[in-house]
Design an enzyme around this catalytic site. Structure first.
Site, PDB file in Angstrom:
ATOM      1  N   LYS A   1       0.206  14.064   1.221  1.00 52.42           N
ATOM      2  CA  LYS A   1      -1.116  14.376   0.677  1.00 52.42           C
ATOM      3  C   LYS A   1      -1.290  15.875   0.446  1.00 52.42           C
ATOM      4  O   LYS A   1      -2.211  16.323  -0.207  1.00 52.42           O
ATOM      5  CB  LYS A   1      -2.206  13.832   1.596  1.00 52.42           C
ATOM      6  CG  LYS A   1      -2.268  12.290   1.623  1.00 52.42           C
ATOM      7  CD  LYS A   1      -3.296  11.821   2.630  1.00 52.42           C
ATOM      8  CE  LYS A   1      -3.414  10.300   2.711  1.00 52.42           C
ATOM      9  NZ  LYS A   1      -4.187   9.699   1.600  1.00 52.42           N
TER      10      LYS A   1
ATOM     11  N   LYS B   1     -14.718   8.127  -4.558  1.00 45.38           N
ATOM     12  CA  LYS B   1     -16.016   8.431  -3.944  1.00 45.38           C
ATOM     13  C   LYS B   1     -16.522   9.802  -4.405  1.00 45.38           C
ATOM     14  O   LYS B   1     -17.713   9.978  -4.657  1.00 45.38           O
ATOM     15  CB  LYS B   1     -15.893   8.425  -2.419  1.00 45.38           C
ATOM     16  CG  LYS B   1     -15.421   7.113  -1.829  1.00 45.38           C
ATOM     17  CD  LYS B   1     -15.031   7.312  -0.356  1.00 45.38           C
ATOM     18  CE  LYS B   1     -14.166   6.194   0.153  1.00 45.38           C
ATOM     19  NZ  LYS B   1     -13.489   6.548   1.426  1.00 45.38           N
TER      20      LYS B   1
ATOM     21  N   HIS C   1       0.796  -1.225   0.000  1.00 44.78           N
ATOM     22  CA  HIS C   1       0.000   0.000   0.000  1.00 44.78           C
ATOM     23  C   HIS C   1       0.828   1.274   0.000  1.00 44.78           C
ATOM     24  O   HIS C   1       0.248   2.358   0.058  1.00 44.78           O
ATOM     25  CB  HIS C   1      -0.931   0.035   1.219  1.00 44.78           C
ATOM     26  CG  HIS C   1      -2.106  -0.881   1.109  1.00 44.78           C
ATOM     27  ND1 HIS C   1      -3.300  -0.497   0.552  1.00 44.78           N
ATOM     28  CD2 HIS C   1      -2.259  -2.166   1.454  1.00 44.78           C
ATOM     29  CE1 HIS C   1      -4.151  -1.512   0.582  1.00 44.78           C
ATOM     30  NE2 HIS C   1      -3.539  -2.546   1.131  1.00 44.78           N
TER      31      HIS C   1
ATOM     32  N   THR D   1      -8.760   6.209  -2.593  1.00 45.27           N
ATOM     33  CA  THR D   1     -10.124   5.761  -2.866  1.00 45.27           C
ATOM     34  C   THR D   1     -11.091   6.913  -2.609  1.00 45.27           C
ATOM     35  O   THR D   1     -12.198   6.912  -3.140  1.00 45.27           O
ATOM     36  CB  THR D   1     -10.519   4.561  -1.969  1.00 45.27           C
ATOM     37  OG1 THR D   1     -10.152   4.860  -0.616  1.00 45.27           O
ATOM     38  CG2 THR D   1      -9.808   3.300  -2.432  1.00 45.27           C
TER      39      THR D   1
ATOM     40  N   LYS E   1      -9.116  13.552   4.314  1.00 46.52           N
ATOM     41  CA  LYS E   1      -8.258  12.365   4.307  1.00 46.52           C
ATOM     42  C   LYS E   1      -7.298  12.480   5.485  1.00 46.52           C
ATOM     43  O   LYS E   1      -7.224  13.543   6.117  1.00 46.52           O
ATOM     44  CB  LYS E   1      -7.486  12.247   2.991  1.00 46.52           C
ATOM     45  CG  LYS E   1      -6.802  13.548   2.558  1.00 46.52           C
ATOM     46  CD  LYS E   1      -6.107  13.420   1.206  1.00 46.52           C
ATOM     47  CE  LYS E   1      -7.061  13.451   0.032  1.00 46.52           C
ATOM     48  NZ  LYS E   1      -6.895  12.373  -0.919  1.00 46.52           N
ATOM     49  N   ARG E   2      -6.559  11.411   5.805  1.00 40.37           N
ATOM     50  CA  ARG E   2      -5.536  11.500   6.843  1.00 40.37           C
ATOM     51  C   ARG E   2      -4.657  12.715   6.566  1.00 40.37           C
ATOM     52  O   ARG E   2      -4.393  13.047   5.412  1.00 40.37           O
ATOM     53  CB  ARG E   2      -4.625  10.261   6.786  1.00 40.37           C
ATOM     54  CG  ARG E   2      -5.162   9.039   7.461  1.00 40.37           C
ATOM     55  CD  ARG E   2      -4.156   7.901   7.382  1.00 40.37           C
ATOM     56  NE  ARG E   2      -3.797   7.549   6.025  1.00 40.37           N
ATOM     57  CZ  ARG E   2      -2.544   7.436   5.562  1.00 40.37           C
ATOM     58  NH1 ARG E   2      -1.522   7.653   6.372  1.00 40.37           N
ATOM     59  NH2 ARG E   2      -2.320   7.092   4.321  1.00 40.37           N
TER      60      ARG E   2
HETATM   61  C1  LIG Z   1     -12.208   6.713   1.661  1.00 41.67           C
HETATM   62  C2  LIG Z   1     -11.724   7.032   2.995  1.00 41.67           C
HETATM   63  C3  LIG Z   1     -10.359   7.247   3.206  1.00 41.67           C
HETATM   64  C4  LIG Z   1      -9.349   7.234   2.094  1.00 41.67           C
HETATM   65  O1  LIG Z   1      -9.271   8.507   1.530  1.00 41.67           O
HETATM   66  P1  LIG Z   1      -8.056   8.960   0.591  1.00 41.67           P
HETATM   67  O2  LIG Z   1      -8.477  10.287   0.117  1.00 41.67           O
HETATM   68  O3  LIG Z   1      -7.990   7.963  -0.523  1.00 41.67           O
HETATM   69  O4  LIG Z   1      -6.849   8.978   1.426  1.00 41.67           O
HETATM   70  C5  LIG Z   1      -9.944   7.563   4.485  1.00 41.67           C
HETATM   71  N1  LIG Z   1     -10.804   7.641   5.507  1.00 41.67           N
HETATM   72  C6  LIG Z   1     -12.125   7.458   5.334  1.00 41.67           C
HETATM   73  C7  LIG Z   1     -13.040   7.583   6.499  1.00 41.67           C
HETATM   74  C8  LIG Z   1     -12.632   7.131   4.083  1.00 41.67           C
HETATM   75  O5  LIG Z   1     -13.944   6.932   3.932  1.00 41.67           O
END
Ligand SMILES: *Cc1c(COP(=O)(O)O)cnc(C)c1O
Length: 831
Positions: A569, A680, A367, A676, A563-564
């Site tokens: 990022k 979304k 990952h 991911t 996101k984190r």
């Molecule tokens: C989808 C999701 C992530 C991943 O987000 P990225 O933008 O791909 O880092 C992290 N946390 C939650 C709660 C998510 O639903």
């Protein structure tokens, strides 16, 4: 389902709910609280799901040896499940029936209000954990015989609060109101040993000299099941989570002496395994606890697998053919060593037979490409906690290195590089460490990355040596997300619109979305799309107002990065743009640089920073400081707002994503394995502003690159620039706008005049800037101007947004799992 079955299911849900609610009321008479109603609803659903679980297990047990699909065991330290009630009701098709039950027995409370009371099961950190949760959904949907295996963390990762702009962590006590979904399996209980020593045992026939692991402490693993339903069949998948307790809960002698602390020492030590995901790894105790958690997950899960296999087949020789063991990153990388131990030491197989089974069963997903994120453990820690595993790892390594020597005679440098043991530097005195990625690769028949670029870079960079040795082992499987949660459940408005335009089939066959691409130019559809988006934005604006007291304009462009929080990022790049825009508004309040009115913007950020990650926490603080200054400046008004929503998680994402116009996916090219979140957003009709990184690339290719705002260096460019010697200062000196932004941060504009608060950020960006924000800044700002220009033309914007939705059909986790079955888990993949 037949009509009679449907009637039966309706009736059984209603009566199960009635019974469960009566039980709640017997304990707390009067008007039931929403929590009591929630528990009763959950129990009612759980009973129905458990019936489905029993019949799913019966089907799977009767697969037989000729079965085309192997049973998949998905080992993951994280499962970011979110809430369960809404998903369960949608899967069972019983939303309306539940509302009727509420009307009859619970005073007509709205189902939506009850659903909102459920705390998130936030047993994960970010994308990796949410991926595992999407996969469970797809396992059920595709009818794949499977078990997800994880740990039952009592306090999740942590709950994020904000105090004076700073992140504060507290235990996320998500089970405090009970855990109505889980089902304890008293018969699934296994001992897991730590410490002790290894002795020779001539009665043990295994090849490894007959070794027996004795002494130390034994911790019991107890299974709790969480059932995940399919939406288009009665199949379910299982998340089996382990709970730890000491094999001898109290020391009776100490107890009789009245020394209760001593009496409970074992109990507390065992219980610590259940507390949190990612104990702070800045201390030795934290790191040791983490290694124990990993070993605990792996041992309990494999003992469970072996026991099940023996019940079904009575022999272990076909175990590798009939079972896949998948490692979600290296956290469960002890699995091959533990499987070898169980097969050789406990079940007396020969080393060679056990190794063949292990290689057939195990596969591994990487990952991350960041070398510093590749997990290693000191040999010393193994000696103390897992002495038998260390012996086995040495033996695996010995066989492996012999193979390498035969393939590349005389190449001792290669041996050093690929060895499972990092010998440390001869002069630096570094301690020897076990490389978990190396162990995973050597023991797996398949290794995959999570997007095309990432899989290519794996083979070209961090795993290049292994890819030369085993070219057939490496594959790509691009991530996906479940459309049931991330569109149907999160965005009922858009779902209804899609149902009217293209039918309901997309829930199962996301590729159907392409049909809406042909309609993207239709003015009426565009208006309907805009109305849905507007409604979602109003909901989010209301949430922002209640949570933060900030009023935002729902007509403004909602620009979202959730996101984190991590330097790669680049939330910081986003904040730099906010500052640049703020300064531009002050310089020219009435006209944007293109001479037109400003496009009002609401920038939304959310995310947690790892508790020991100081730079990420400083970025959170900067975001709050900038928000405070910008939001309270009367010259700005609604032209710009910055809001930071605390405690990011799945449910918050479900509210924010459907309301986004713009999706920020701005990682330094070559660092985001897939992403991911990006999927979304596009699925919900947000347009991406993004770098040529991770799955952004495949998304752009699927929807047409003109439907995305792409900017910045590409991975090769980043690589080249680093080789040539990157000097961020040059970019600052050359770009007046960037210089003004950096000066403002440095001179205390956002820190009440304190130039020290953000010194670390300014210094880092000026002198190192490892993620190349300075190099990408100008192009990012230019892309943001293109965003404004398009947003002014609402029809053109909506057309592109609809094309985003239409292009996302391939990014379903159902497709991802179908590819895993074909490329990684099928018998064919064993060669
Ligand atoms: C989808 C999701 C992530 C991943 O987000 P990225 O933008 O791909 O880092 C992290 N946390 C939650 C709660 C998510 O639903």
């Amino acid at each position: 389902m037949s009509a009679t079955e449907r009637t039966r299911t309706r009736a059984s849900l209603q009566s199960a709910f009635k019974t469960a609610l009566a039980r709640e009321l017997s304990q707390a008479p009067g008007t039931p609280s929403k929590e009591a109603i929630l528990r009763a609803a959950a129990h009612a659903c759980r009973d129905l799901l458990n019936e489905r679980w029993v019949s799913t297990q019966q089907q799977d047990n009767q697969r037989g040896e000729a079965a085309p699909v192997r049973r998949v065991h998905y080992l993951s330290m994280e499962f970011l499940m979110g809430r369960a009630l809404g998903n369960a009701l949608a899967a069972l098709g019983l939303d309306k029936v539940m509302q009727e039950a509420l009307d009859q027995h619970a005073g007509g409370v709205a189902l939506g209000d009850v659903i909102e009371r459920e705390p998130d099961a936030a047993l994960g950190n970010g994308g990796l954990g949410r991926l595992a949760a999407c996969f469970l959904d797809s396992f059920a949907e595709l009818g794949l015989p499977s078990f997800g295996y994880g740990l039952r963390y009592q306090y999740g990762m942590f709950a994020q609060g904000i105090d004076g702009g700073r992140q504060v962590e507290s235990p996320d006590d998500w089970m405090r109101m009970g855990a109505p979904w889980e089902i304890i399996r008293p018969e699934r209980r296994y001992p897991v040993r730590f410490g002790g020593r290894v002795v020779s045992d001539s009665s043990n026939a295994g090849h490894a000299g007959g070794r027996r692991w004795v002494g130390g402490e034994v911790i019991m693993a107890q299974a709790y099941d969480f059932i995940v339903p399919a939406h288009h069949s009665e199949r379910v998948s299982t998340l089996r989570q382990w709970h730890a307790s000491s094999a001898n809960p109290i020391d009776f002698q100490a107890f009789c002496r009245g020394d209760y602390i001593e009496a409970s020492r074992h109990r507390v030590a065992a219980d610590a395994l259940n507390w949190v995901l990612y104990p702070d790894d800045s201390t030795e105790a934290g790191r040791e606890l983490r290694l124990k958690q990993e070993a605990f997950l792996v041992s309990a899960s494999l003992q469970d697998l072996i026991a099940r296999h023996l019940r079904e087949y009575g022999t272990l020789l076909n175990l590798g053919k009939l079972n896949a063991i998948h490692l979600n990153d290296t956290h469960p990388a002890l699995a091959p060593a533990e499987l070898m131990r169980l097969l050789v030491d406990e079940h007396a197989l020969s080393w060679d037979a056990a190794w063949k089974i292990t290689r057939q069963a195990v596969s591994y997903t990487n990952h991350t490409l960041m070398p510093e994120a590749l997990e290693t453990w000191p040999v010393r820690m193994f000696e103390a906690l897992l002495p038998r595993h260390l012996e086995i790892i040495y033996e695996i390594n010995h066989h492996f290195l012999e193979e390498v020597k035969a393939k590349a005679p005389g190449d001792t440098a290669l041996l050093r590089r690929v060895s499972i043991i990092d010998e440390g530097s001869e002069h630096g005195g570094n301690e020897r460490r076990v490389r978990m990625a190396a162990l995973s690769i050597v023991a797996s028949h398949r290794v995959n990355g999570v997007a095309k670029l990432h899989s290519d870079l794996c083979v070209q960079t961090i795993f290049a040596d292994y890819a030369c040795l085993y070219p057939d082992r490496f594959h790509n499987v691009t991530n996906g997300v479940t459309p049931r949660r991330w569109l149907a459940q999160a965005n009922p408005g858009l779902s209804n619109l899609l149902d009217a335009e293209i039918g309901r089939g997309w829930r199962k066959n996301l590729a159907d979305l392409s049909k809406v691409g042909k309609l993207a130019g239709d003015a009426e559809l565009q208006r309907a799309f805009q109305a849905v988006k507007r409604e979602n934005k109003e909901k989010l604006a209301a949430l922002i107002r209640t949570q933060l007291g900030t009023v935002v304009n729902p007509a403004s462009l909602f620009d979202v990065q959730i996101k984190r929080i991590h330097e790669y990022k680049r939330q910081l790049l986003n904040i730099l743009h906010v500052i640049a825009r703020y300064q531009a508004i002050l310089a020219s309040p009435n006209k944007a640089p293109d001479g037109l009115d400003w496009v009002p913007r609401t920038v939304v950020i959310a995310g947690k920073a790892a508790s020991a990650y100081h730079m990420a926490k400083l970025i959170i603080q900067l975001a709050h400081d900038v928000a405070r200054v910008v939001n309270s400046d009367p010259r700005v008004g609604d032209k710009l707002k910055l809001v930071y929503l605390p405690n990011y998680g799945v449910s918050l994402a479900e509210t924010i994503i459907p309301a986004a116009d713009l999706s920020e996916q701005i990682s330094t090219a070559g660092t985001e394995a897939s992403g991911t979140g990006n999927m979304k957003f596009a699925l919900n009709g947000a347009i991406t502003i993004g770098t040529w990184d991770g799955a952004n690339i495949e998304m752009a290719e699927a929807m047409g690159v003109l439907n995305m705002f792409v900017f910045g260096l590409r991975a090769e460019g980043v690589q080249k620039m680093k080789q040539l010697g990157y000097d961020p200062k040059l970019y600052i000196e050359e770009n007046r706008q960037l210089k003004a932004v950096m000066d403002a941060i440095g001179n205390g504009t956002f820190s009440s005049g304190d130039p020290e608060r953000y010194r670390a950020i300014v210094d880092n960006l000026t002198h190192r800037d490892g993620y190349m924000l300075m190099a990408d800044f100008a192009d990012y700002v230019a892309a943001q101007s293109r965003v404004d220009a398009l947003f002014r033309q609402s029809a053109a914007w909506s057309e592109r947004a609809i094309r985003n939705v239409a292009g996302m059909g391939w990014f379903s986790s159902d497709r991802t799992i179908a590819e895993y079955v074909e490329r990684v888990w099928s018998l064919n993949s064993l060669g």
